[in-house]
Design a protein around this motif. Structure first.
Motif, PDB file in Angstrom:
ATOM      1  N   CYS A  81      -7.037   1.798 -14.548  1.00 48.69           N
ATOM      2  CA  CYS A  81      -8.228   2.421 -15.117  1.00 48.69           C
ATOM      3  C   CYS A  81      -7.899   3.871 -15.467  1.00 48.69           C
ATOM      4  O   CYS A  81      -6.791   4.350 -15.215  1.00 48.69           O
ATOM      5  CB  CYS A  81      -9.394   2.363 -14.135  1.00 48.69           C
ATOM      6  SG  CYS A  81      -9.066   3.159 -12.543  1.00 48.69           S
ATOM      7  N   LEU A  82      -8.874   4.549 -16.042  1.00 51.64           N
ATOM      8  CA  LEU A  82      -8.788   5.991 -16.236  1.00 51.64           C
ATOM      9  C   LEU A  82      -9.660   6.645 -15.177  1.00 51.64           C
ATOM     10  O   LEU A  82     -10.833   6.301 -15.027  1.00 51.64           O
ATOM     11  CB  LEU A  82      -9.283   6.391 -17.632  1.00 51.64           C
ATOM     12  CG  LEU A  82      -8.519   5.831 -18.821  1.00 51.64           C
ATOM     13  CD1 LEU A  82      -9.176   6.280 -20.130  1.00 51.64           C
ATOM     14  CD2 LEU A  82      -7.060   6.260 -18.779  1.00 51.64           C
ATOM     15  N   VAL A  83      -9.105   7.561 -14.417  1.00 47.40           N
ATOM     16  CA  VAL A  83      -9.853   8.323 -13.419  1.00 47.40           C
ATOM     17  C   VAL A  83      -9.951   9.748 -13.937  1.00 47.40           C
ATOM     18  O   VAL A  83      -8.939  10.446 -14.051  1.00 47.40           O
ATOM     19  CB  VAL A  83      -9.163   8.279 -12.031  1.00 47.40           C
ATOM     20  CG1 VAL A  83      -9.905   9.166 -11.040  1.00 47.40           C
ATOM     21  CG2 VAL A  83      -9.072   6.854 -11.513  1.00 47.40           C
ATOM     22  N   ASN A  84     -11.165  10.148 -14.297  1.00 47.80           N
ATOM     23  CA  ASN A  84     -11.408  11.452 -14.914  1.00 47.80           C
ATOM     24  C   ASN A  84     -10.465  11.679 -16.099  1.00 47.80           C
ATOM     25  O   ASN A  84      -9.912  12.758 -16.281  1.00 47.80           O
ATOM     26  CB  ASN A  84     -11.276  12.583 -13.899  1.00 47.80           C
ATOM     27  CG  ASN A  84     -12.402  12.566 -12.886  1.00 47.80           C
ATOM     28  OD1 ASN A  84     -13.460  11.995 -13.118  1.00 47.80           O
ATOM     29  ND2 ASN A  84     -12.171  13.186 -11.744  1.00 47.80           N
ATOM     30  N   GLY A  85     -10.251  10.621 -16.883  1.00 51.23           N
ATOM     31  CA  GLY A  85      -9.446  10.708 -18.092  1.00 51.23           C
ATOM     32  C   GLY A  85      -7.954  10.498 -17.904  1.00 51.23           C
ATOM     33  O   GLY A  85      -7.218  10.417 -18.885  1.00 51.23           O
ATOM     34  N   GLU A  86      -7.476  10.389 -16.670  1.00 47.66           N
ATOM     35  CA  GLU A  86      -6.047  10.194 -16.413  1.00 47.66           C
ATOM     36  C   GLU A  86      -5.773   8.752 -16.014  1.00 47.66           C
ATOM     37  O   GLU A  86      -6.547   8.138 -15.272  1.00 47.66           O
ATOM     38  CB  GLU A  86      -5.574  11.142 -15.316  1.00 47.66           C
ATOM     39  CG  GLU A  86      -5.618  12.601 -15.743  1.00 47.66           C
ATOM     40  CD  GLU A  86      -4.993  13.516 -14.713  1.00 47.66           C
ATOM     41  OE1 GLU A  86      -4.099  13.070 -13.967  1.00 47.66           O
ATOM     42  OE2 GLU A  86      -5.413  14.684 -14.666  1.00 47.66           O
ATOM     43  N   VAL A  87      -4.646   8.220 -16.481  1.00 46.84           N
ATOM     44  CA  VAL A  87      -4.269   6.836 -16.190  1.00 46.84           C
ATOM     45  C   VAL A  87      -4.011   6.669 -14.694  1.00 46.84           C
ATOM     46  O   VAL A  87      -3.325   7.489 -14.072  1.00 46.84           O
ATOM     47  CB  VAL A  87      -3.017   6.428 -16.997  1.00 46.84           C
ATOM     48  CG1 VAL A  87      -2.514   5.052 -16.574  1.00 46.84           C
ATOM     49  CG2 VAL A  87      -3.321   6.442 -18.483  1.00 46.84           C
ATOM     50  N   TRP A  88      -4.592   5.614 -14.132  1.00 43.53           N
ATOM     51  CA  TRP A  88      -4.428   5.271 -12.720  1.00 43.53           C
ATOM     52  C   TRP A  88      -4.063   3.782 -12.679  1.00 43.53           C
ATOM     53  O   TRP A  88      -4.870   2.935 -13.068  1.00 43.53           O
ATOM     54  CB  TRP A  88      -5.734   5.523 -11.974  1.00 43.53           C
ATOM     55  CG  TRP A  88      -5.673   5.495 -10.485  1.00 43.53           C
ATOM     56  CD1 TRP A  88      -5.650   6.568  -9.653  1.00 43.53           C
ATOM     57  CD2 TRP A  88      -5.666   4.335  -9.628  1.00 43.53           C
ATOM     58  NE1 TRP A  88      -5.625   6.157  -8.338  1.00 43.53           N
ATOM     59  CE2 TRP A  88      -5.634   4.785  -8.298  1.00 43.53           C
ATOM     60  CE3 TRP A  88      -5.677   2.966  -9.855  1.00 43.53           C
ATOM     61  CZ2 TRP A  88      -5.619   3.932  -7.203  1.00 43.53           C
ATOM     62  CZ3 TRP A  88      -5.646   2.106  -8.772  1.00 43.53           C
ATOM     63  CH2 TRP A  88      -5.621   2.585  -7.464  1.00 43.53           C
ATOM     64  N   VAL A  89      -2.848   3.461 -12.262  1.00 44.70           N
ATOM     65  CA  VAL A  89      -2.376   2.085 -12.199  1.00 44.70           C
ATOM     66  C   VAL A  89      -2.022   1.743 -10.761  1.00 44.70           C
ATOM     67  O   VAL A  89      -1.346   2.528 -10.079  1.00 44.70           O
ATOM     68  CB  VAL A  89      -1.134   1.891 -13.118  1.00 44.70           C
ATOM     69  CG1 VAL A  89      -0.572   0.481 -12.973  1.00 44.70           C
ATOM     70  CG2 VAL A  89      -1.494   2.171 -14.562  1.00 44.70           C
ATOM     71  N   ALA A  90      -2.497   0.578 -10.302  1.00 48.03           N
ATOM     72  CA  ALA A  90      -2.160   0.135  -8.954  1.00 48.03           C
ATOM     73  C   ALA A  90      -0.646  -0.038  -8.853  1.00 48.03           C
ATOM     74  O   ALA A  90      -0.038  -0.709  -9.686  1.00 48.03           O
ATOM     75  CB  ALA A  90      -2.868  -1.182  -8.626  1.00 48.03           C
ATOM     76  N   TYR A  91      -0.067   0.593  -7.843  1.00 47.75           N
ATOM     77  CA  TYR A  91       1.378   0.540  -7.654  1.00 47.75           C
ATOM     78  C   TYR A  91       1.691   0.797  -6.183  1.00 47.75           C
ATOM     79  O   TYR A  91       1.101   1.682  -5.562  1.00 47.75           O
ATOM     80  CB  TYR A  91       2.077   1.607  -8.506  1.00 47.75           C
ATOM     81  CG  TYR A  91       3.545   1.745  -8.172  1.00 47.75           C
ATOM     82  CD1 TYR A  91       4.473   0.870  -8.712  1.00 47.75           C
ATOM     83  CD2 TYR A  91       3.987   2.723  -7.298  1.00 47.75           C
ATOM     84  CE1 TYR A  91       5.816   0.976  -8.401  1.00 47.75           C
ATOM     85  CE2 TYR A  91       5.324   2.839  -6.982  1.00 47.75           C
ATOM     86  CZ  TYR A  91       6.237   1.962  -7.526  1.00 47.75           C
ATOM     87  OH  TYR A  91       7.564   2.059  -7.200  1.00 47.75           O
ATOM     88  N   ALA A  92       2.593   0.033  -5.641  1.00 47.14           N
ATOM     89  CA  ALA A  92       3.082   0.273  -4.290  1.00 47.14           C
ATOM     90  C   ALA A  92       4.505  -0.256  -4.215  1.00 47.14           C
ATOM     91  O   ALA A  92       4.753  -1.405  -4.581  1.00 47.14           O
ATOM     92  CB  ALA A  92       2.201  -0.430  -3.259  1.00 47.14           C
ATOM     93  N   PRO A  93       5.442   0.571  -3.771  1.00 46.71           N
ATOM     94  CA  PRO A  93       6.816   0.082  -3.647  1.00 46.71           C
ATOM     95  C   PRO A  93       6.877  -1.001  -2.580  1.00 46.71           C
ATOM     96  O   PRO A  93       6.099  -0.999  -1.629  1.00 46.71           O
ATOM     97  CB  PRO A  93       7.600   1.326  -3.222  1.00 46.71           C
ATOM     98  CG  PRO A  93       6.588   2.233  -2.611  1.00 46.71           C
ATOM     99  CD  PRO A  93       5.286   1.929  -3.281  1.00 46.71           C
TER     100      PRO A  93
END
Length: 185
Positions: free
Chosen positions: A48-60
């Motif tokens: 999603c975009l959080v306050n206009g910035e890309v936020w992608v689920a990620y975990a090593p």
């Protein structure tokens, strides 16, 4: 006796792998600035975009560690809880975004479940935002459109948007837009 134990372990592993074909939602670190595509294949993506910035689920990958996308669906009551996690120690990210939907039995538009106005929408474990917990507010945007739902394939996909607040931080609202997920449960 050891042979029977090994056969039993391999049998359980094979049965577990035969369920849903899961693809790990761990994009490489060079692609974390791109939202995942809108798909209906159970690819286990969340962004999603959080306050206009890309936020992608990620975990090593770590044994017993954070999983990029996790959740549960209770078909008897139609309750979906989905959590996208973003953890990257190099970038000081350790956050999660939560979605909760009630009465989900088919595609459509749903208002997120708020649990008496205290449902956390975003949790920031690394203090990158002004406050660490942001909540759904019944007076603000909080909806999801389920674009694909299959009990047989065990896939739920959709889009979402919400505004989140923290009563301890007046005037600080987190705006989540262009959210999308494609999850195989």
């Amino acid at each position: 006796m050891k042979r029977i134990r090994y056969i039993a372990i391999y049998g359980v592993l094979i049965i577990g792998l035969m369920g849903c074909k899961k693809e790990v939602a761990n994009p490489d670190s060079s692609n974390l600035n791109v939202l995942p595509p809108l798909t209906h294949e159970g690819k286990n993506t969340f962004g999603c975009l959080v306050n206009g910035e890309v936020w992608v689920a990620y975990a090593p990958f770590t044994v017993g560690g954070t999983i990029a996308l996790e959740g549960s669906y209770h078909s008897d009551i139609g309750y979906l809880h989905l959590r996208g996690n973003r953890k990257n120690n190099d970038l000081n990210h350790n956050e999660s975004i939560n979605l909760r939907i009630e009465n989900l039995f088919s595609s459509g538009t749903f208002t997120f479940y708020t649990n008496h106005h205290v449902s956390r929408g975003l949790v920031d474990y690394s203090d990158n935002f002004n406050c660490s917990n942001y909540y759904l507010d019944t007076n603000l945007i909080r909806e999801s459109t389920i674009t694909y739902f299959s009990l047989q394939k065990r896939i739920v996909s959709g889009t979402f948007e919400m505004d989140l607040v923290n009563p301890s931080c007046p005037g600080d609202t987190i705006k989540i837009r262009e959210g999308r997920f494609d999850w195989c449960y």
